[in-house]
Design an enzyme around this catalytic site. Structure first.
Site, PDB file in Angstrom:
ATOM      1  N   GLY A  91       0.814  -1.218   0.000  1.00  0.00           N
ATOM      2  CA  GLY A  91       0.000   0.000   0.000  1.00  0.00           C
ATOM      3  C   GLY A  91       0.847   1.267   0.000  1.00  0.00           C
ATOM      4  O   GLY A  91       0.430   2.310  -0.480  1.00  0.00           O
ATOM      5  N   ASP A 124      -2.583   6.490   3.540  1.00  0.00           N
ATOM      6  CA  ASP A 124      -2.037   7.620   2.776  1.00  0.00           C
ATOM      7  C   ASP A 124      -0.774   7.240   2.002  1.00  0.00           C
ATOM      8  O   ASP A 124      -0.230   8.051   1.251  1.00  0.00           O
ATOM      9  CB  ASP A 124      -1.748   8.811   3.702  1.00  0.00           C
ATOM     10  CG  ASP A 124      -0.762   8.459   4.817  1.00  0.00           C
ATOM     11  OD1 ASP A 124      -0.182   7.352   4.787  1.00  0.00           O
ATOM     12  OD2 ASP A 124      -0.585   9.295   5.725  1.00  0.00           O
ATOM     13  N   ARG A 182       6.273 -13.615   0.234  1.00  0.00           N
ATOM     14  CA  ARG A 182       5.770 -13.954   1.573  1.00  0.00           C
ATOM     15  C   ARG A 182       4.791 -15.110   1.455  1.00  0.00           C
ATOM     16  O   ARG A 182       4.321 -15.421   0.352  1.00  0.00           O
ATOM     17  CB  ARG A 182       4.972 -12.774   2.155  1.00  0.00           C
ATOM     18  CG  ARG A 182       5.586 -11.437   1.951  1.00  0.00           C
ATOM     19  CD  ARG A 182       4.537 -10.393   1.504  1.00  0.00           C
ATOM     20  NE  ARG A 182       5.247  -9.190   1.060  1.00  0.00           N
ATOM     21  CZ  ARG A 182       5.497  -8.154   1.844  1.00  0.00           C
ATOM     22  NH1 ARG A 182       5.041  -8.130   3.060  1.00  0.00           N
ATOM     23  NH2 ARG A 182       6.184  -7.134   1.391  1.00  0.00           N
ATOM     24  N   ASP A 251       1.272 -12.165   5.846  1.00  0.00           N
ATOM     25  CA  ASP A 251       1.895 -11.248   4.881  1.00  0.00           C
ATOM     26  C   ASP A 251       3.240 -10.745   5.398  1.00  0.00           C
ATOM     27  O   ASP A 251       3.979 -10.092   4.656  1.00  0.00           O
ATOM     28  CB  ASP A 251       0.970 -10.059   4.570  1.00  0.00           C
ATOM     29  CG  ASP A 251       0.476  -9.358   5.819  1.00  0.00           C
ATOM     30  OD1 ASP A 251      -0.061 -10.023   6.713  1.00  0.00           O
ATOM     31  OD2 ASP A 251       0.646  -8.131   5.917  1.00  0.00           O
TER      32      ASP A 251
END
Ligand code: AMP
Ligand code: MG
Length: 483
Positions: A91, A124, A182, A251
Protein backbone atom coordinates in the site's frame (compact mmCIF):
# COMPACT_ATOMS: atom_id res chain seq x y z
CA UNK A 1 21.90 15.04 -13.65
CA UNK A 2 24.82 12.63 -13.90
CA UNK A 3 24.00 9.05 -14.88
CA UNK A 4 22.71 6.64 -12.26
CA UNK A 5 25.54 4.34 -11.25
CA UNK A 6 23.51 1.25 -10.69
CA UNK A 7 21.60 -1.25 -12.71
CA UNK A 8 18.30 -2.69 -11.65
CA UNK A 9 16.74 -5.83 -13.07
CA UNK A 10 12.99 -6.54 -13.10
CA UNK A 11 13.12 -10.22 -12.44
CA UNK A 12 10.06 -10.36 -10.20
CA UNK A 13 7.96 -8.17 -12.50
CA UNK A 14 8.87 -10.34 -15.50
CA UNK A 15 8.37 -13.68 -13.78
CA UNK A 16 5.17 -12.85 -11.92
CA UNK A 17 3.20 -10.15 -13.75
CA UNK A 18 0.00 -11.25 -11.99
CA UNK A 19 1.57 -10.10 -8.70
CA UNK A 20 3.17 -6.89 -9.99
CA UNK A 21 1.46 -3.55 -10.59
CA UNK A 22 3.71 -1.08 -12.42
CA UNK A 23 3.80 2.05 -10.30
CA UNK A 24 6.09 4.90 -9.40
CA UNK A 25 7.04 6.81 -6.27
CA UNK A 26 5.46 10.10 -5.29
CA UNK A 27 7.87 13.00 -5.66
CA UNK A 28 9.64 14.02 -2.45
CA UNK A 29 9.62 17.84 -2.26
CA UNK A 30 12.91 18.21 -0.35
CA UNK A 31 14.73 14.87 0.04
CA UNK A 32 17.44 14.77 2.71
CA UNK A 33 19.52 11.68 3.45
CA UNK A 34 19.26 10.92 7.19
CA UNK A 35 21.24 7.68 7.35
CA UNK A 36 23.13 5.61 4.82
CA UNK A 37 24.34 2.11 5.57
CA UNK A 38 27.80 2.21 3.98
CA UNK A 39 28.65 -1.37 4.94
CA UNK A 40 25.52 -2.70 3.27
CA UNK A 41 26.08 -0.47 0.23
CA UNK A 42 29.53 -2.05 -0.17
CA UNK A 43 28.12 -5.57 0.21
CA UNK A 44 25.67 -4.82 -2.57
CA UNK A 45 28.31 -3.33 -4.80
CA UNK A 46 26.81 0.16 -4.55
CA UNK A 47 28.94 3.27 -4.41
CA UNK A 48 28.26 5.12 -1.14
CA UNK A 49 29.63 8.41 -2.50
CA UNK A 50 27.17 8.19 -5.40
CA UNK A 51 24.28 7.39 -3.04
CA UNK A 52 25.10 10.54 -1.05
CA UNK A 53 25.08 12.72 -4.18
CA UNK A 54 21.90 14.47 -5.36
CA UNK A 55 21.47 11.82 -8.08
CA UNK A 56 21.93 9.07 -5.49
CA UNK A 57 19.39 10.57 -3.11
CA UNK A 58 16.97 10.96 -6.03
CA UNK A 59 17.42 7.25 -6.69
CA UNK A 60 16.84 6.43 -3.02
CA UNK A 61 13.41 8.10 -3.09
CA UNK A 62 12.52 6.52 -6.43
CA UNK A 63 12.58 9.81 -8.35
CA UNK A 64 15.47 9.11 -10.76
CA UNK A 65 15.84 5.44 -11.60
CA UNK A 66 18.35 3.80 -13.91
CA UNK A 67 17.20 3.33 -17.47
CA UNK A 68 15.03 0.28 -17.93
CA UNK A 69 13.96 0.04 -14.29
CA UNK A 70 10.37 -1.09 -13.87
CA UNK A 71 9.20 -0.37 -10.32
CA UNK A 72 6.14 -2.27 -9.15
CA UNK A 73 3.84 -2.54 -6.16
CA UNK A 74 3.55 -6.18 -5.18
CA UNK A 75 0.22 -7.89 -4.67
CA UNK A 76 -0.22 -10.22 -1.74
CA UNK A 77 -2.95 -11.50 0.54
CA UNK A 78 -2.65 -12.38 4.21
CA UNK A 79 -4.12 -13.76 7.40
CA UNK A 80 -4.07 -10.81 9.80
CA UNK A 81 -4.71 -11.70 13.46
CA UNK A 82 -6.33 -14.89 12.21
CA UNK A 83 -8.68 -13.39 9.60
CA UNK A 84 -8.07 -13.64 5.86
CA UNK A 85 -7.69 -10.54 3.67
CA UNK A 86 -7.58 -11.57 0.02
CA UNK A 87 -6.05 -8.30 -1.19
CA UNK A 88 -3.42 -6.48 0.83
CA UNK A 89 -0.34 -5.70 -1.23
CA UNK A 90 2.21 -2.90 -1.05
CA UNK A 91 0.00 0.00 0.00
CA UNK A 92 2.89 2.33 0.66
CA UNK A 93 5.84 0.47 -0.81
CA UNK A 94 7.49 -0.21 -4.14
CA UNK A 95 9.89 -2.79 -5.45
CA UNK A 96 12.32 -0.70 -7.49
CA UNK A 97 13.93 -3.84 -8.87
CA UNK A 98 16.73 -6.23 -8.05
CA UNK A 99 20.45 -5.59 -7.67
CA UNK A 100 22.98 -8.29 -8.56
CA UNK A 101 25.36 -8.17 -5.57
CA UNK A 102 29.07 -8.95 -6.00
CA UNK A 103 28.57 -12.26 -4.16
CA UNK A 104 26.26 -13.34 -6.99
CA UNK A 105 23.02 -13.00 -5.04
CA UNK A 106 20.01 -11.06 -6.25
CA UNK A 107 18.75 -8.52 -3.70
CA UNK A 108 15.48 -6.59 -3.85
CA UNK A 109 15.74 -2.82 -3.65
CA UNK A 110 12.52 -1.66 -2.09
CA UNK A 111 11.01 1.60 -0.81
CA UNK A 112 8.63 1.98 2.12
CA UNK A 113 6.68 5.24 2.49
CA UNK A 114 6.92 6.17 -1.20
CA UNK A 115 3.29 7.20 -1.70
CA UNK A 116 -0.06 5.47 -2.12
CA UNK A 117 -0.37 2.62 -4.61
CA UNK A 118 -3.45 0.83 -5.95
CA UNK A 119 -3.23 -1.30 -2.77
CA UNK A 120 -3.34 1.65 -0.36
CA UNK A 121 -7.05 1.29 0.51
CA UNK A 122 -7.69 4.02 3.13
CA UNK A 123 -3.98 4.56 3.88
CA UNK A 124 -2.04 7.62 2.78
CA UNK A 125 0.88 5.57 1.46
CA UNK A 126 3.34 7.49 3.59
CA UNK A 127 5.63 6.86 6.54
CA UNK A 128 7.04 9.07 9.27
CA UNK A 129 10.73 9.55 10.06
CA UNK A 130 10.55 7.90 13.52
CA UNK A 131 9.13 4.50 12.49
CA UNK A 132 11.41 4.27 9.42
CA UNK A 133 14.49 4.97 11.55
CA UNK A 134 13.15 2.42 13.99
CA UNK A 135 13.05 -0.25 11.27
CA UNK A 136 16.59 0.77 10.30
CA UNK A 137 17.88 0.31 13.87
CA UNK A 138 16.01 -2.92 14.60
CA UNK A 139 16.80 -4.69 11.33
CA UNK A 140 20.49 -3.78 11.45
CA UNK A 141 20.66 -4.92 15.09
CA UNK A 142 19.14 -8.27 14.07
CA UNK A 143 21.67 -8.62 11.28
CA UNK A 144 24.53 -7.92 13.69
CA UNK A 145 23.14 -10.62 16.00
CA UNK A 146 23.49 -13.05 13.11
CA UNK A 147 19.75 -13.44 12.48
CA UNK A 148 18.45 -13.58 8.89
CA UNK A 149 16.65 -10.35 8.10
CA UNK A 150 15.81 -7.78 5.48
CA UNK A 151 18.34 -4.95 5.69
CA UNK A 152 18.09 -1.18 5.72
CA UNK A 153 20.17 0.71 3.20
CA UNK A 154 19.01 4.24 3.95
CA UNK A 155 16.38 6.51 5.40
CA UNK A 156 15.61 9.70 3.49
CA UNK A 157 13.45 12.49 4.90
CA UNK A 158 11.03 13.56 2.16
CA UNK A 159 10.42 17.14 3.28
CA UNK A 160 6.71 16.39 3.34
CA UNK A 161 4.65 16.13 6.51
CA UNK A 162 2.65 13.02 7.27
CA UNK A 163 -0.55 13.38 9.22
CA UNK A 164 -0.83 10.98 12.15
CA UNK A 165 -2.17 12.10 15.54
CA UNK A 166 -0.16 15.21 14.73
CA UNK A 167 1.80 16.27 11.65
CA UNK A 168 5.11 14.38 11.55
CA UNK A 169 8.08 14.67 9.19
CA UNK A 170 7.82 12.07 6.43
CA UNK A 171 10.49 9.63 5.27
CA UNK A 172 11.24 6.79 2.91
CA UNK A 173 13.04 3.65 4.08
CA UNK A 174 15.19 1.92 1.48
CA UNK A 175 15.08 -1.77 2.28
CA UNK A 176 16.91 -4.69 0.75
CA UNK A 177 15.85 -8.33 0.96
CA UNK A 178 16.62 -11.73 -0.50
CA UNK A 179 13.13 -11.14 -1.88
CA UNK A 180 9.79 -9.84 -0.67
CA UNK A 181 7.97 -13.12 -1.39
CA UNK A 182 5.77 -13.95 1.57
CA UNK A 183 3.31 -16.61 2.62
CA UNK A 184 0.76 -13.97 1.58
CA UNK A 185 2.18 -13.92 -1.97
CA UNK A 186 1.29 -17.60 -2.33
CA UNK A 187 -2.11 -17.03 -0.74
CA UNK A 188 -2.75 -14.26 -3.27
CA UNK A 189 -1.67 -16.48 -6.16
CA UNK A 190 -3.99 -19.24 -4.98
CA UNK A 191 -6.80 -16.70 -4.71
CA UNK A 192 -6.52 -15.82 -8.40
CA UNK A 193 -7.97 -19.28 -9.11
CA UNK A 194 -5.36 -19.71 -11.82
CA UNK A 195 -3.16 -22.72 -11.09
CA UNK A 196 -0.53 -21.45 -13.50
CA UNK A 197 -0.08 -18.31 -11.38
CA UNK A 198 0.28 -20.44 -8.26
CA UNK A 199 2.79 -22.65 -10.03
CA UNK A 200 4.75 -19.62 -11.28
CA UNK A 201 5.10 -18.20 -7.75
CA UNK A 202 6.24 -21.56 -6.43
CA UNK A 203 8.75 -22.04 -9.26
CA UNK A 204 10.09 -18.52 -8.75
CA UNK A 205 10.51 -19.04 -5.00
CA UNK A 206 12.28 -22.34 -5.65
CA UNK A 207 14.74 -20.86 -8.10
CA UNK A 208 15.43 -17.79 -6.00
CA UNK A 209 15.56 -19.25 -2.48
CA UNK A 210 15.40 -23.00 -2.25
CA UNK A 211 16.84 -24.43 -5.50
CA UNK A 212 17.33 -27.92 -4.03
CA UNK A 213 13.53 -28.27 -3.95
CA UNK A 214 13.54 -28.47 -7.76
CA UNK A 215 14.94 -31.99 -7.42
CA UNK A 216 12.18 -33.14 -5.11
CA UNK A 217 9.65 -35.65 -6.53
CA UNK A 218 7.06 -32.94 -5.91
CA UNK A 219 8.96 -29.63 -6.10
CA UNK A 220 6.13 -27.66 -4.46
CA UNK A 221 6.33 -29.98 -1.48
CA UNK A 222 10.09 -29.56 -1.43
CA UNK A 223 9.60 -25.81 -1.30
CA UNK A 224 7.04 -26.08 1.48
CA UNK A 225 9.38 -28.24 3.53
CA UNK A 226 12.27 -25.80 2.95
CA UNK A 227 10.12 -22.89 4.17
CA UNK A 228 9.04 -24.92 7.22
CA UNK A 229 12.70 -25.49 8.06
CA UNK A 230 13.75 -21.89 7.41
CA UNK A 231 10.96 -20.50 9.58
CA UNK A 232 11.61 -23.01 12.39
CA UNK A 233 15.27 -21.98 12.43
CA UNK A 234 14.39 -18.29 12.27
CA UNK A 235 11.86 -18.28 15.09
CA UNK A 236 14.24 -20.31 17.26
CA UNK A 237 16.82 -17.55 16.76
CA UNK A 238 14.26 -14.91 17.73
CA UNK A 239 13.46 -16.79 20.92
CA UNK A 240 17.14 -17.11 21.81
CA UNK A 241 17.68 -13.32 21.79
CA UNK A 242 14.28 -12.37 23.23
CA UNK A 243 12.93 -10.83 20.01
CA UNK A 244 9.19 -10.26 19.76
CA UNK A 245 8.06 -9.65 16.17
CA UNK A 246 4.71 -8.27 17.24
CA UNK A 247 2.69 -8.77 14.05
CA UNK A 248 3.27 -12.27 12.69
CA UNK A 249 0.54 -12.08 10.06
CA UNK A 250 1.10 -14.30 7.02
CA UNK A 251 1.90 -11.25 4.88
CA UNK A 252 4.85 -10.65 7.21
CA UNK A 253 6.34 -14.15 6.87
CA UNK A 254 8.93 -14.52 4.11
CA UNK A 255 9.56 -17.61 2.01
CA UNK A 256 13.31 -16.90 2.20
CA UNK A 257 13.38 -17.18 6.00
CA UNK A 258 14.40 -13.56 6.58
CA UNK A 259 12.75 -11.54 9.33
CA UNK A 260 10.57 -8.87 7.70
CA UNK A 261 8.42 -5.91 8.65
CA UNK A 262 9.69 -4.20 11.76
CA UNK A 263 6.50 -2.56 12.94
CA UNK A 264 5.63 -3.07 16.59
CA UNK A 265 8.57 -5.38 17.33
CA UNK A 266 10.64 -5.13 20.52
CA UNK A 267 13.17 -7.01 22.61
CA UNK A 268 12.15 -8.69 25.82
CA UNK A 269 13.47 -7.11 28.99
CA UNK A 270 11.94 -8.81 32.07
CA UNK A 271 11.55 -12.48 31.18
CA UNK A 272 7.89 -13.42 30.87
CA UNK A 273 6.64 -15.59 27.99
CA UNK A 274 3.32 -13.70 27.97
CA UNK A 275 5.04 -10.41 27.07
CA UNK A 276 3.31 -8.32 24.39
CA UNK A 277 4.31 -4.75 23.55
CA UNK A 278 2.19 -4.11 20.48
CA UNK A 279 -0.68 -1.69 21.03
CA UNK A 280 -2.79 -3.49 18.40
CA UNK A 281 -2.25 -6.99 19.81
CA UNK A 282 -4.91 -6.67 22.48
CA UNK A 283 -5.51 -10.43 22.67
CA UNK A 284 -1.83 -11.27 23.08
CA UNK A 285 -1.89 -13.45 19.95
CA UNK A 286 1.73 -12.62 19.11
CA UNK A 287 3.19 -12.79 22.65
CA UNK A 288 6.85 -13.78 22.96
CA UNK A 289 6.14 -17.35 24.06
CA UNK A 290 3.46 -17.92 21.40
CA UNK A 291 5.72 -17.21 18.43
CA UNK A 292 6.63 -20.83 17.60
CA UNK A 293 2.95 -21.86 17.65
CA UNK A 294 1.99 -18.91 15.48
CA UNK A 295 4.77 -19.70 13.02
CA UNK A 296 3.42 -23.22 12.72
CA UNK A 297 -0.12 -21.87 12.23
CA UNK A 298 1.12 -19.53 9.50
CA UNK A 299 2.86 -22.43 7.76
CA UNK A 300 -0.41 -24.39 7.82
CA UNK A 301 -1.96 -21.48 5.87
CA UNK A 302 0.90 -21.71 3.38
CA UNK A 303 0.26 -25.44 2.96
CA UNK A 304 -3.45 -24.83 2.34
CA UNK A 305 -2.64 -22.33 -0.37
CA UNK A 306 -0.27 -24.81 -2.04
CA UNK A 307 -2.43 -27.95 -1.76
CA UNK A 308 -3.33 -28.25 -5.47
CA UNK A 309 0.37 -28.56 -6.27
CA UNK A 310 1.04 -31.31 -3.72
CA UNK A 311 -1.29 -33.89 -5.31
CA UNK A 312 -4.30 -34.00 -7.63
CA UNK A 313 -6.22 -35.86 -5.00
CA UNK A 314 -7.15 -33.58 -2.11
CA UNK A 315 -6.95 -36.20 0.61
CA UNK A 316 -3.46 -37.23 -0.42
CA UNK A 317 -2.38 -33.58 -0.75
CA UNK A 318 -3.52 -32.89 2.83
CA UNK A 319 -1.68 -35.98 4.07
CA UNK A 320 1.55 -34.83 2.41
CA UNK A 321 1.13 -31.32 3.80
CA UNK A 322 0.62 -32.65 7.32
CA UNK A 323 3.67 -34.87 7.08
CA UNK A 324 5.84 -31.93 6.02
CA UNK A 325 4.37 -29.56 8.59
CA UNK A 326 5.08 -32.14 11.30
CA UNK A 327 8.76 -31.40 10.72
CA UNK A 328 8.32 -27.93 12.20
CA UNK A 329 8.30 -28.91 15.88
CA UNK A 330 11.39 -31.14 15.93
CA UNK A 331 13.27 -28.71 13.70
CA UNK A 332 12.40 -25.78 15.98
CA UNK A 333 13.28 -27.75 19.12
CA UNK A 334 16.63 -28.82 17.67
CA UNK A 335 17.51 -25.25 16.68
CA UNK A 336 16.49 -23.89 20.06
CA UNK A 337 18.42 -26.57 21.93
CA UNK A 338 21.51 -26.01 19.79
CA UNK A 339 21.28 -22.29 20.57
CA UNK A 340 20.77 -22.91 24.29
CA UNK A 341 23.77 -25.20 24.31
CA UNK A 342 25.87 -22.24 23.09
CA UNK A 343 24.22 -19.76 25.48
CA UNK A 344 25.05 -22.06 28.39
CA UNK A 345 28.56 -22.74 27.05
CA UNK A 346 28.13 -26.50 27.15
CA UNK A 347 29.02 -29.50 25.00
CA UNK A 348 26.57 -31.97 26.51
CA UNK A 349 23.62 -33.97 25.14
CA UNK A 350 20.26 -32.43 24.25
CA UNK A 351 18.32 -33.66 27.27
CA UNK A 352 20.86 -32.21 29.67
CA UNK A 353 20.82 -28.83 27.87
CA UNK A 354 17.03 -28.81 27.90
CA UNK A 355 16.78 -29.65 31.60
CA UNK A 356 19.27 -26.93 32.58
CA UNK A 357 17.78 -24.35 30.23
CA UNK A 358 14.25 -25.14 31.46
CA UNK A 359 15.24 -24.67 35.10
CA UNK A 360 17.15 -21.48 34.31
CA UNK A 361 14.12 -20.01 32.52
CA UNK A 362 11.96 -20.85 35.53
CA UNK A 363 14.29 -18.81 37.71
CA UNK A 364 14.29 -15.98 35.16
CA UNK A 365 10.49 -16.02 35.22
CA UNK A 366 10.20 -16.08 39.02
CA UNK A 367 12.53 -13.09 39.32
CA UNK A 368 11.23 -11.37 36.13
CA UNK A 369 14.95 -10.97 35.47
CA UNK A 370 16.28 -9.03 32.50
CA UNK A 371 16.68 -11.61 29.72
CA UNK A 372 19.76 -10.25 27.93
CA UNK A 373 21.93 -9.12 30.84
CA UNK A 374 21.19 -12.18 33.00
CA UNK A 375 22.35 -14.56 30.28
CA UNK A 376 25.44 -12.43 29.79
CA UNK A 377 26.09 -12.47 33.55
CA UNK A 378 26.34 -16.25 33.28
CA UNK A 379 29.64 -15.81 31.40
CA UNK A 380 31.01 -14.09 34.49
CA UNK A 381 29.70 -16.96 36.58
CA UNK A 382 31.53 -19.40 34.31
CA UNK A 383 34.68 -17.39 35.14
CA UNK A 384 33.92 -17.65 38.86
CA UNK A 385 32.08 -14.39 39.56
CA UNK A 386 28.46 -15.13 40.52
CA UNK A 387 27.58 -11.62 41.68
CA UNK A 388 25.73 -10.58 38.50
CA UNK A 389 23.57 -13.65 38.23
CA UNK A 390 22.90 -13.60 41.99
CA UNK A 391 21.78 -9.98 41.83
CA UNK A 392 19.52 -10.74 38.86
CA UNK A 393 17.88 -13.84 40.26
CA UNK A 394 17.04 -12.26 43.59
CA UNK A 395 18.26 -14.99 45.89
CA UNK A 396 16.25 -17.79 44.25
CA UNK A 397 16.71 -20.85 46.51
CA UNK A 398 17.26 -23.03 43.42
CA UNK A 399 20.16 -20.93 42.11
CA UNK A 400 23.05 -22.43 44.08
CA UNK A 401 22.09 -25.98 43.10
CA UNK A 402 21.62 -24.97 39.49
CA UNK A 403 25.05 -23.28 39.36
CA UNK A 404 26.68 -26.41 40.83
CA UNK A 405 25.01 -28.70 38.27
CA UNK A 406 25.95 -26.39 35.41
CA UNK A 407 29.52 -25.72 36.51
CA UNK A 408 30.17 -29.44 36.90
CA UNK A 409 29.71 -29.65 33.09
CA UNK A 410 32.58 -27.24 32.47
CA UNK A 411 30.92 -24.26 30.74
CA UNK A 412 33.15 -22.36 28.31
CA UNK A 413 32.90 -18.61 29.00
CA UNK A 414 34.43 -17.61 25.66
CA UNK A 415 31.82 -19.59 23.75
CA UNK A 416 29.12 -18.01 25.92
CA UNK A 417 30.36 -14.50 25.14
CA UNK A 418 29.89 -15.24 21.46
CA UNK A 419 26.30 -16.40 21.99
CA UNK A 420 24.93 -13.96 24.59
CA UNK A 421 24.80 -10.36 23.38
CA UNK A 422 25.66 -7.48 25.70
CA UNK A 423 23.73 -4.99 23.59
CA UNK A 424 20.28 -5.37 22.06
CA UNK A 425 18.04 -2.51 20.89
CA UNK A 426 16.41 -1.93 24.24
CA UNK A 427 13.08 -0.15 23.99
CA UNK A 428 14.03 2.88 26.08
CA UNK A 429 17.28 3.43 24.15
CA UNK A 430 15.56 3.18 20.79
CA UNK A 431 12.83 5.62 21.85
CA UNK A 432 15.42 8.06 23.17
CA UNK A 433 17.43 7.97 19.92
CA UNK A 434 14.30 8.34 17.76
CA UNK A 435 13.04 11.29 19.78
CA UNK A 436 16.38 13.06 19.32
CA UNK A 437 16.48 12.22 15.59
CA UNK A 438 12.95 13.47 15.02
CA UNK A 439 13.98 16.73 16.71
CA UNK A 440 16.96 16.99 14.34
CA UNK A 441 19.81 15.48 16.40
CA UNK A 442 21.05 12.30 14.72
CA UNK A 443 23.99 11.74 17.06
CA UNK A 444 22.30 9.45 19.64
CA UNK A 445 20.98 7.31 16.78
CA UNK A 446 24.43 7.07 15.22
CA UNK A 447 25.96 6.02 18.52
CA UNK A 448 23.19 3.47 19.16
CA UNK A 449 23.63 1.86 15.73
CA UNK A 450 27.40 1.75 16.27
CA UNK A 451 27.05 0.00 19.63
CA UNK A 452 24.51 -2.45 18.19
CA UNK A 453 26.76 -3.29 15.26
CA UNK A 454 29.05 -5.38 17.51
CA UNK A 455 26.60 -6.70 20.08
CA UNK A 456 28.85 -9.34 21.61
CA UNK A 457 31.83 -7.09 22.39
CA UNK A 458 32.01 -4.75 25.38
CA UNK A 459 32.59 -1.16 24.32
CA UNK A 460 34.06 1.49 26.61
CA UNK A 461 31.57 4.27 27.32
CA UNK A 462 28.57 2.14 26.32
CA UNK A 463 27.79 0.77 29.80
CA UNK A 464 24.29 2.23 29.97
CA UNK A 465 23.41 0.52 26.68
CA UNK A 466 23.76 -2.81 28.48
CA UNK A 467 21.40 -1.82 31.30
CA UNK A 468 17.67 -2.45 31.52
CA UNK A 469 15.31 0.52 31.73
CA UNK A 470 13.93 1.61 35.05
CA UNK A 471 10.64 -0.07 36.03
CA UNK A 472 8.56 3.00 35.17
CA UNK A 473 9.56 2.88 31.52
CA UNK A 474 9.25 -0.87 31.09
CA UNK A 475 5.81 -1.19 32.67
CA UNK A 476 4.07 1.19 30.30
CA UNK A 477 5.97 0.49 27.09
CA UNK A 478 3.88 0.02 23.94
CA UNK A 479 4.89 -0.25 20.29
CA UNK A 480 2.82 0.92 17.35
CA UNK A 481 2.18 -0.59 13.96
CA UNK A 482 1.60 0.85 10.50
CA UNK A 483 2.69 4.32 11.52
P1 AMP B 1 1.78 -4.04 7.90
O1 AMP B 1 0.90 -4.18 9.09
O2 AMP B 1 2.76 -2.92 7.99
O3 AMP B 1 2.40 -5.34 7.50
O4 AMP B 1 0.84 -3.60 6.70
C1 AMP B 1 -0.35 -4.30 6.37
C2 AMP B 1 -0.94 -3.72 5.11
O5 AMP B 1 -1.32 -2.34 5.29
C3 AMP B 1 -0.04 -3.74 3.90
O6 AMP B 1 -0.84 -4.00 2.77
C4 AMP B 1 0.52 -2.33 3.87
O7 AMP B 1 0.94 -1.94 2.58
C5 AMP B 1 -0.68 -1.53 4.30
N1 AMP B 1 -0.34 -0.21 4.89
C6 AMP B 1 0.21 0.01 6.12
N2 AMP B 1 0.37 1.34 6.33
C7 AMP B 1 -0.08 1.98 5.22
C8 AMP B 1 -0.18 3.36 4.80
N3 AMP B 1 0.20 4.37 5.58
N4 AMP B 1 -0.70 3.61 3.57
C9 AMP B 1 -1.09 2.60 2.77
N5 AMP B 1 -1.04 1.31 3.10
C10 AMP B 1 -0.53 0.99 4.29
MG1 MG C 1 3.64 -6.04 6.23
Amino acid sequence: MPPVLLSLSHDFADALPALARPWSADPAPDPRLLVLNEGLAAEMGLDAAFLRSPAGVALLVGAALPEGAQPVAQAYAGHQFGGFSPRLGDGRALLLGEVAAPDGSLRDLHLKGSGPTPFARAGDGLAAVGPMLREYVMSEAMHALGIPTTRSLAVVATGRDVLRETALPGAVLVRTAASHLRVGSVEFARGTGDIDVLRAVVDYAISRHHPAAADDDVPALGLFRAVVHAQADLVAQWMLVGFIHGVMNTDNVTLSGETIDYGPCAFLDAYDPATVYSSIDTGGRYAYGSQPYIAEWNLARLAEAMLPLFDDELERAVELAQEALAEFRPRFAAARTAGMRCKLGLRVADDEVEALAGDFHEMLGRARADYTSTFRALSDAARGDDSGVEAALGGDPALAGWLDRWRALGPDPGAMDAANPIYVPRNHLVEEALAAATAGDLEPLGWLTTVLSTPFTARAGAERYAQPAGPDFAAGYRTFCGT
